[in-house]
Design a protein around this motif. Structure first.
Motif, PDB file in Angstrom:
ATOM      1  N   PHE A  22       6.528  -7.728   9.245  1.00 23.92           N
ATOM      2  CA  PHE A  22       5.959  -9.198   9.315  1.00 23.92           C
ATOM      3  C   PHE A  22       4.395  -8.852   8.860  1.00 23.92           C
ATOM      4  N   ILE A  23       3.562  -7.503   9.290  1.00 22.15           N
ATOM      5  CA  ILE A  23       2.550  -7.460   9.598  1.00 22.15           C
ATOM      6  C   ILE A  23       2.357  -7.334   7.673  1.00 22.15           C
ATOM      7  N   ILE A  24       2.967  -6.667   7.231  1.00 25.68           N
ATOM      8  CA  ILE A  24       3.195  -5.921   5.699  1.00 25.68           C
ATOM      9  C   ILE A  24       3.516  -7.966   5.490  1.00 25.68           C
ATOM     10  N   GLU A  25       4.214  -8.698   5.579  1.00 25.34           N
ATOM     11  CA  GLU A  25       3.830  -9.846   5.360  1.00 25.34           C
ATOM     12  C   GLU A  25       2.402 -10.720   5.102  1.00 25.34           C
ATOM     13  N   LEU A  26       1.825 -10.896   5.897  1.00 26.36           N
ATOM     14  CA  LEU A  26       1.163 -11.220   7.039  1.00 26.36           C
ATOM     15  C   LEU A  26       0.146 -10.076   5.563  1.00 26.36           C
ATOM     16  N   TYR A  27       0.165  -9.338   5.092  1.00 22.75           N
ATOM     17  CA  TYR A  27      -1.177  -8.891   4.326  1.00 22.75           C
ATOM     18  C   TYR A  27      -0.898  -9.652   2.608  1.00 22.75           C
ATOM     19  N   GLU A  28       0.592  -9.767   2.914  1.00 23.89           N
ATOM     20  CA  GLU A  28       0.380  -9.962   1.087  1.00 23.89           C
ATOM     21  C   GLU A  28       0.561 -11.404   0.784  1.00 23.89           C
ATOM     22  N   PHE A  29       0.609 -11.906   1.784  1.00 25.32           N
ATOM     23  CA  PHE A  29      -0.143 -13.799   2.271  1.00 25.32           C
ATOM     24  C   PHE A  29      -1.474 -14.031   1.767  1.00 25.32           C
ATOM     25  N   GLY A  30      -2.037 -13.042   2.612  1.00 27.83           N
ATOM     26  CA  GLY A  30      -3.506 -13.259   2.519  1.00 27.83           C
ATOM     27  C   GLY A  30      -4.053 -13.164   3.570  1.00 27.83           C
ATOM     28  N   LEU A  31      -3.846 -13.028   4.405  1.00 31.15           N
ATOM     29  CA  LEU A  31      -3.220 -13.568   6.120  1.00 31.15           C
ATOM     30  C   LEU A  31      -5.016 -12.096   6.917  1.00 31.15           C
ATOM     31  N   ILE A  32      -4.233 -10.865   7.052  1.00 32.40           N
ATOM     32  CA  ILE A  32      -4.805 -10.196   6.977  1.00 32.40           C
ATOM     33  C   ILE A  32      -5.972  -9.549   6.511  1.00 32.40           C
ATOM     34  N   GLU A  33      -6.433  -8.828   7.256  1.00 39.21           N
ATOM     35  CA  GLU A  33      -6.189  -7.459   6.148  1.00 39.21           C
ATOM     36  C   GLU A  33      -5.323  -6.001   6.564  1.00 39.21           C
ATOM     37  N   VAL A  34      -4.756  -4.813   5.501  1.00 36.91           N
ATOM     38  CA  VAL A  34      -4.572  -3.655   6.272  1.00 36.91           C
ATOM     39  C   VAL A  34      -5.010  -2.645   5.118  1.00 36.91           C
ATOM     40  N   ILE A  35      -5.856  -1.850   6.266  1.00 37.23           N
ATOM     41  CA  ILE A  35      -5.748  -0.710   5.001  1.00 37.23           C
ATOM     42  C   ILE A  35      -4.960   0.689   4.966  1.00 37.23           C
ATOM     43  N   THR A  36      -4.505   0.926   3.722  1.00 36.97           N
ATOM     44  CA  THR A  36      -3.326   2.529   3.449  1.00 36.97           C
ATOM     45  C   THR A  36      -4.319   3.620   3.899  1.00 36.97           C
ATOM     46  N   LYS A  37      -3.993   4.044   4.029  1.00 37.22           N
ATOM     47  CA  LYS A  37      -4.918   6.032   4.385  1.00 37.22           C
ATOM     48  C   LYS A  37      -3.639   6.778   4.529  1.00 37.22           C
ATOM     49  N   GLU A  38      -3.735   7.722   3.953  1.00 38.02           N
ATOM     50  CA  GLU A  38      -2.951   8.431   3.967  1.00 38.02           C
ATOM     51  C   GLU A  38      -1.446   8.358   4.247  1.00 38.02           C
ATOM     52  N   ASN A  39      -1.125   7.339   3.193  1.00 37.12           N
ATOM     53  CA  ASN A  39      -0.006   6.971   3.234  1.00 37.12           C
ATOM     54  C   ASN A  39       0.951   6.361   4.674  1.00 37.12           C
ATOM     55  N   GLU A  40      -0.092   5.754   5.361  1.00 40.50           N
ATOM     56  CA  GLU A  40       0.231   4.610   6.714  1.00 40.50           C
ATOM     57  C   GLU A  40      -1.008   3.808   6.371  1.00 40.50           C
ATOM     58  N   GLU A  41      -0.563   2.513   7.042  1.00 39.97           N
ATOM     59  CA  GLU A  41      -1.328   1.325   7.105  1.00 39.97           C
ATOM     60  C   GLU A  41      -1.681   1.758   8.298  1.00 39.97           C
ATOM     61  N   TYR A  42      -3.126   1.214   8.435  1.00 44.52           N
ATOM     62  CA  TYR A  42      -3.942   0.206   9.367  1.00 44.52           C
ATOM     63  C   TYR A  42      -4.503  -1.118   9.286  1.00 44.52           C
ATOM     64  N   ILE A  43      -4.542  -1.222  10.558  1.00 44.15           N
ATOM     65  CA  ILE A  43      -5.485  -2.694  11.108  1.00 44.15           C
ATOM     66  C   ILE A  43      -6.089  -2.750  11.886  1.00 44.15           C
ATOM     67  N   LEU A  44      -7.651  -2.914  10.957  1.00 40.30           N
ATOM     68  CA  LEU A  44      -9.253  -3.266  11.542  1.00 40.30           C
ATOM     69  C   LEU A  44      -9.416  -3.188  13.062  1.00 40.30           C
ATOM     70  N   TYR A  45      -9.919  -3.289  13.363  1.00 39.16           N
ATOM     71  CA  TYR A  45      -9.871  -3.505  15.335  1.00 39.16           C
ATOM     72  C   TYR A  45     -10.573  -4.951  15.338  1.00 39.16           C
ATOM     73  N   GLU A  46     -11.333  -5.765  14.125  1.00 40.43           N
ATOM     74  CA  GLU A  46     -11.912  -6.863  14.389  1.00 40.43           C
ATOM     75  C   GLU A  46     -11.152  -7.814  13.769  1.00 40.43           C
ATOM     76  N   GLU A  47      -9.860  -7.277  12.950  1.00 39.28           N
ATOM     77  CA  GLU A  47      -8.990  -8.208  12.704  1.00 39.28           C
ATOM     78  C   GLU A  47      -7.892  -8.802  13.584  1.00 39.28           C
ATOM     79  N   LEU A  48      -8.187  -7.593  15.103  1.00 43.56           N
ATOM     80  CA  LEU A  48      -6.537  -7.236  16.230  1.00 43.56           C
ATOM     81  C   LEU A  48      -6.214  -9.505  16.647  1.00 43.56           C
TER      82      LEU A  48
END
Length: 96
Positions: A22-48
């Motif tokens: 669901f989070i990946i779909e939100l990212y793909e839809f452009g609703l949130i920002e997700v950062i990929t670092k060392e093959n793992e996805e992260y959400i910025l605290y200000e996005e929470l």
């Protein structure tokens, strides 16, 4: 020591009882920002707050991603207009 300004998607999803897809779909839809670092996805605290608002819209009101996108855009416009209104009021008070 490095201070982290993000949370792992899998940890966020585990704590909220949702699927990581669901989070990946939100990212793909452009609703949130997700950062990929060392093959793992992260959400910025200000996005929470935004992600949690989206989760409430989806879970509580059963709104799909398209509807959430429209609602988010309208809320952003309202916030912009509210700030603009305050700015214009301040300018008007200056000239009164």
């Amino acid at each position: 020591m490095e201070q982290f300004n993000y949370i792992a998607v899998k940890d966020f999803c585990f704590s909220h009882g949702i699927n990581t897809q669901f989070i990946i779909e939100l990212y793909e839809f452009g609703l949130i920002e997700v950062i990929t670092k060392e093959n793992e996805e992260y959400i910025l605290y200000e996005e929470l707050p935004n992600v949690e608002k989206i989760l409430r819209l989806h879970a509580d009101l059963n709104i799909n991603l398209e509807g959430i996108a429209v609602i988010s855009e309208l809320l952003d416009r309202i916030e912009f207009m509210h700030k603009e209104n305050i700015s214009l009021r301040n300018k008007l008070r200056f000239y009164e």
